[in-house]
Motif scaffolding. Structure first.
Motif, PDB file in Angstrom:
ATOM      1  N   ALA A  50      -5.328 -13.354   9.972  1.00 15.32           N
ATOM      2  CA  ALA A  50      -5.707 -11.887   9.839  1.00 15.32           C
ATOM      3  C   ALA A  50      -4.693 -10.946   9.438  1.00 15.32           C
ATOM      4  CB  ALA A  50      -6.256 -11.349  10.957  1.00 15.32           C
ATOM      5  N   LEU A  51      -3.367 -11.028   9.741  1.00 15.64           N
ATOM      6  CA  LEU A  51      -2.576  -9.917   9.352  1.00 15.64           C
ATOM      7  C   LEU A  51      -2.327 -10.362   7.889  1.00 15.64           C
ATOM      8  CD1 LEU A  51      -0.220  -9.961  12.303  1.00 15.64           C
ATOM      9  CD2 LEU A  51      -1.664  -8.319  11.721  1.00 15.64           C
ATOM     10  N   ALA A  52      -2.246 -11.474   7.368  1.00 14.19           N
ATOM     11  CA  ALA A  52      -1.854 -11.560   5.924  1.00 14.19           C
ATOM     12  C   ALA A  52      -3.051 -11.085   5.013  1.00 14.19           C
ATOM     13  CB  ALA A  52      -1.754 -13.244   5.854  1.00 14.19           C
ATOM     14  N   ARG A  53      -4.147 -11.425   5.497  1.00 12.82           N
ATOM     15  CA  ARG A  53      -5.296 -11.076   4.718  1.00 12.82           C
ATOM     16  C   ARG A  53      -5.328  -9.554   4.479  1.00 12.82           C
ATOM     17  NH1 ARG A  53      -9.680 -13.560   3.024  1.00 12.82           N
ATOM     18  NH2 ARG A  53     -11.039 -11.841   3.481  1.00 12.82           N
ATOM     19  N   ALA A  54      -4.685  -8.840   5.578  1.00 15.29           N
ATOM     20  CA  ALA A  54      -4.711  -7.434   5.649  1.00 15.29           C
ATOM     21  C   ALA A  54      -3.742  -6.732   4.673  1.00 15.29           C
ATOM     22  CB  ALA A  54      -4.340  -6.790   7.200  1.00 15.29           C
ATOM     23  N   GLU A  55      -2.845  -7.764   4.411  1.00 19.80           N
ATOM     24  CA  GLU A  55      -1.831  -7.105   3.408  1.00 19.80           C
ATOM     25  C   GLU A  55      -2.203  -7.902   1.953  1.00 19.80           C
ATOM     26  OE1 GLU A  55       2.133  -8.120   4.177  1.00 19.80           O
ATOM     27  OE2 GLU A  55       2.112  -6.915   6.088  1.00 19.80           O
ATOM     28  N   GLY A  56      -3.603  -8.282   1.942  1.00 20.02           N
ATOM     29  CA  GLY A  56      -4.042  -8.615   0.463  1.00 20.02           C
ATOM     30  C   GLY A  56      -3.759 -10.114   0.115  1.00 20.02           C
TER      31      GLY A  56
ATOM     32  N   LEU B 153       5.781 -14.936   6.243  1.00 19.57           N
ATOM     33  CA  LEU B 153       5.502 -15.567   7.511  1.00 19.57           C
ATOM     34  C   LEU B 153       6.246 -14.544   8.782  1.00 19.57           C
ATOM     35  CD1 LEU B 153       4.219 -17.555   9.678  1.00 19.57           C
ATOM     36  CD2 LEU B 153       5.865 -19.041   9.181  1.00 19.57           C
ATOM     37  N   PHE B 154       7.441 -14.637   8.566  1.00 22.45           N
ATOM     38  CA  PHE B 154       8.509 -14.044   9.749  1.00 22.45           C
ATOM     39  C   PHE B 154       8.097 -12.506   9.943  1.00 22.45           C
ATOM     40  CE2 PHE B 154      10.501 -18.052   8.936  1.00 22.45           C
ATOM     41  CZ  PHE B 154      10.462 -18.737  10.195  1.00 22.45           C
ATOM     42  N   PRO B 155       7.988 -11.835   8.745  1.00 27.33           N
ATOM     43  CA  PRO B 155       7.632 -10.406   9.014  1.00 27.33           C
ATOM     44  C   PRO B 155       6.302 -10.239   9.792  1.00 27.33           C
ATOM     45  CG  PRO B 155       8.587 -10.537   6.839  1.00 27.33           C
ATOM     46  CD  PRO B 155       8.370 -11.771   7.383  1.00 27.33           C
TER      47      PRO B 155
END
Length: 449
Positions: A203-209, A180-182
């Protein structure tokens, strides 16, 4: 998995039209932030961080009443929900568990719903709490594919197809702290507002898989408080829930819609509560007790079989033993009434100890305040206090003792003694008739003028 709570409570709530921060306004006799914290504490968190704004020490104090070890992060600039959560990072350094984000102005999220979110973390890195309101209005929409949450779209940014989605975002989110924090550090400000939105984390989390999913809650859990009208609606919702819970546990409410509970009211089964009763904070009523109509209780304990009211007031520190009777227009404060004691009419009992089976007549007053300090009155078991007795504390009336009606008692009364503290009656035969005749004659002369 270890859990940390982050409670967002930095908003002033300008629509409340109040000098107090929004989260300090009360529902059920407790500030909104206390309700949010209590829901989250059901997860047995290892750490709690409350995000406040500058100069909101009173919010921090309210949080510490619920969780004394809570960290207080100050959001110096109100730059959105993502920015607010990021302020908790220094308090969660080295924490490897899950972070659950809650809102101090959303008091009704159920512990069971949060537990479902924690359970869902076994299947997905990011879990968002969604709901399907009767009127989706301007809520953000959750775009899903099967059990996967693809993205969160704010209403103003949604196209017609996305606005047709009925699944909406509550704002409550759970994710592991190392993820979460990064992601929060990578948020970009919205073009229109310049704010950093927590919703962009999906969206950011999904972009990282990473996988994101949704847990659905009931619409009534998501009621937020932003105005006085919202606060009134929240109180109505709280009372409806409290009344239903009382009925479900075996309490008789003869007119449920007229009874008002506090956040911590405890009432035992087979207790009866008549119409127009108000419970302030800190009240416990045990099995089989009866609270009669138009009574007000706060900070009081009512034991099994006791009867309170009608029109009685129990203030903080009132401790009623079994089968005690406190009747109409009686006020009890910081006083213990032992088993079977009776104070049935028009009396004040404050800073006192009343023994078992004692009977206080109508108009009895414990005169506990001398203008500077409070003093105690002790009344022994089986004592009989005559009507209209003033007990000037500190004073003790012994077990089995009596006081004469109309007495002012300023000295201790030994066990089994009778105390009289009044002037001797003087009777003047015929004087009443002569006095009345004189008054009539005087009135007649005045009228003739």
């Amino acid at each position: 998995m270890a859990t940390a709570l982050v409670i967002l409570a930095a908003g002033m709530g300008t629509r409340m039209r109040s000098d107090r921060p929004k989260v300090l306004h009360e529902v059920g006799g407790a500030p909104l932030i206390a309700h949010a914290l209590r829901a989250g504490l059901a997860l047995a968190p290892e750490r709690v961080v409350v995000v406040t704004g500058p100069g909101m020490e009173d919010v921090a104090a309210a949080a510490h009443e619920e969780w004394p070890e809570a960290g207080i992060a100050v959001q110096a600039e109100r730059l959105g929900t993502g920015h607010a959560v990021a302020q908790a990072a220094p308090f969660l350094q080295g924490f490897e568990g899950d972070v659950v984000v809650l809102y101090g102005d959303t008091p009704f999220v159920r512990p069971a719903t949060l537990e479902a979110m924690s359970a869902a973390r076994a299947e997905a890195e990011v879990v968002v709490l969604g709901f399907e309101p009767a009127d989706p209005a301007r809520y953000g929409r959750l775009v899903t594919e099967g059990e996967d949450l693809l993205r969160i779209v704010e209403w103003k940014d949604a196209d017609a197809g996305e606005r047709a989605i009925g699944l909406c975002n509550s704002g409550v989110l759970a994710a592991p702290a190392p993820l979460l924090f990064p992601l929060l550090d990578r948020l970009e400000p919205a073009a229109a507002s310049g704010e950093y939105y927590l919703t962009d984390v999906v969206a950011l989390a999904r972009a990282e898989g990473a996988r994101a999913t949704v847990v659905r809650g009931a619409e009534e859990e998501m009621l937020g408080v932003n105005s006085r009208a919202d606060l009134a609606a929240a109180e109505t919702a709280f009372q409806a829930r409290a009344r239903a819970a009382a009925l479900e546990t075996g309490v008789t409410l003869t007119a449920p819609e007229t009874v008002f509970f506090a956040h911590d009211t405890v009432i035992g089964r087979d207790a009866t509560v008549e119409p127009h009763v108000v419970f302030g904070p800190g009240v416990t009523v045990e099995t089989g007790a009866t609270i009669r109509a138009f009574s007000h209780l706060e900070g009081a304990h009512v034991s099994r079989g006791a009867v309170v009211g009608p029109y009685a007031r129990l203030r903080p520190g009132a401790e009623l033993g079994e089968e005690v009777r406190v009747g109409n227009f009686v006020e009890v404060k910081s006083a213990t009434l032992d088993e079977g004691a009776k104070v049935n009419h028009l009396s004040y009992v404050g800073d006192a100890a009343v023994g078992a089976g004692a009977n206080l007549g109508a108009g009895t007053v414990t005169c506990n305040y001398d203008g500077v300090a409070k003093h105690r009155t002790e009344i022994g078991a089986g004592a009989f206090i005559g009507s209209d007795t003033m007990l000037v504390a500190p004073v003790r009336v012994g077990a089995g003792a009596m006081t004469g009606s109309g007495s002012v008692i300023t000295e201790d009364v030994p066990d089994a003694a009778l105390a009289l503290g009044r002037a001797r009656q003087v009777t003047k035969p015929g004087l009443a008739a002569r006095l009345m005749q004189m008054l009539r004659e005087r009135a007649g002369k005045t009228k003739d003028r």
